[in-house]
Design an enzyme around this catalytic site. Structure first.
Site, short mmCIF file in Angstrom:
data_model
loop_
_atom_site.label_atom_id
_atom_site.label_comp_id
_atom_site.label_asym_id
_atom_site.label_seq_id
_atom_site.Cartn_x
_atom_site.Cartn_y
_atom_site.Cartn_z
N GLU A 48 37.83 6.68 30.49
CA GLU A 48 36.90 5.58 30.78
C GLU A 48 35.78 5.42 29.79
O GLU A 48 35.08 4.40 29.79
CB GLU A 48 36.35 5.69 32.21
CG GLU A 48 35.64 6.96 32.54
CD GLU A 48 36.53 7.92 33.31
OE1 GLU A 48 36.03 8.52 34.27
OE2 GLU A 48 37.69 8.07 32.94
N ASN A 49 35.56 6.41 28.92
CA ASN A 49 34.53 6.22 27.90
C ASN A 49 35.06 5.42 26.71
O ASN A 49 34.34 5.20 25.74
CB ASN A 49 33.96 7.57 27.43
CG ASN A 49 35.00 8.49 26.84
OD1 ASN A 49 36.12 8.57 27.34
ND2 ASN A 49 34.65 9.19 25.78
#
Length: 215
Positions: A48-49
């Site tokens: 998700e980063n």
């Protein structure tokens, strides 16, 4: 009875991830799954980063401090992998573009509710990250956890007592003692570790289950 180690559990989860799947591995133990995916199977790991196309953890001494997953652990990037803004990454999660996410859990209820970001204790540090987006956005949610707490209480419960991450979202639970499917008819045990009997498992967990493997 021998419980599965974290690495054995990660290898077991990896077996069920099919060719061509887009997969997010949650912070903590789920990230180990990347180390056990067959090299001949094309699987796209998402973080998700803002990463897509992650490989296994780098060899010691070959870490790149600027190439990390959402848990700030060093990762590798496979050929064709890419990185991008985390806003785009969350759009992928929320838009239903991930086939599977693998998450840890504090509790899972018999109907597949997930609690994994806060125990509700006043001194606990909330750590929701992208878990809510993943739990609702991924097509399948796999949970990887120990079945019992350190004090021997079941993490499989009739109703979650911790703050919820998602409602009716868990599809399969991979644990140190058994693999359990969450179905409309209830919990179905499909595998158990060698030496464990179903009645022993039932006694530990104290939630209704059915057995789908030979005793």
């Amino acid at each position: 009875m021998k419980r599965m180690t974290r690495d054995e559990l990660a290898a077991r989860v990896a077996k069920d991830i099919p060719e061509g799947a887009y997969v997010n591995l949650g912070i903590g133990a789920p990230t180990r799954v990347a180390n056990y995916l067959p090299v001949e199977r094309e699987i796209f790991l998402h973080s998700e980063n803002g990463l897509l196309g992650m490989g296994p953890a780098p060899a010691k001494g070959e870490e790149d401090p600027e190439l990390i997953n959402a848990g700030k652990e060093p990762v590798t990037l496979l050929a064709g992998g890419c990185f991008f803004h985390h806003g785009d990454s969350f759009a992928m999660m929320r838009g239903g573009h991930l086939d599977i996410c693998v998450l840890g859990a504090f509790q899972v209820s018999v109907n597949g509710d997930l609690a994994n970001w806060h125990t509700g204790a006043p001194d606990a540090i909330p750590a929701v990250g992208g878990a809510m987006d993943l739990a609702i956005g991924a097509k399948q949610v796999f949970v990887m956890m120990d079945l019992l707490t350190k004090t021997g209480e079941s993490k499989l419960v009739d109703k979650c007592t911790y703050p919820l991450t998602g409602v009716n979202c868990v599809n399969r639970i991979y644990s140190d003692l058994a693999v359990i499917d969450v179905t409309p008819a209830g919990l179905e045990v499909i595998e158990m570790v060698e030496g464990l009997r179903f009645d022993e498992l039932q006694g530990m967990l104290k939630v209704p289950m059915t057995l789908k493997v030979a005793a």
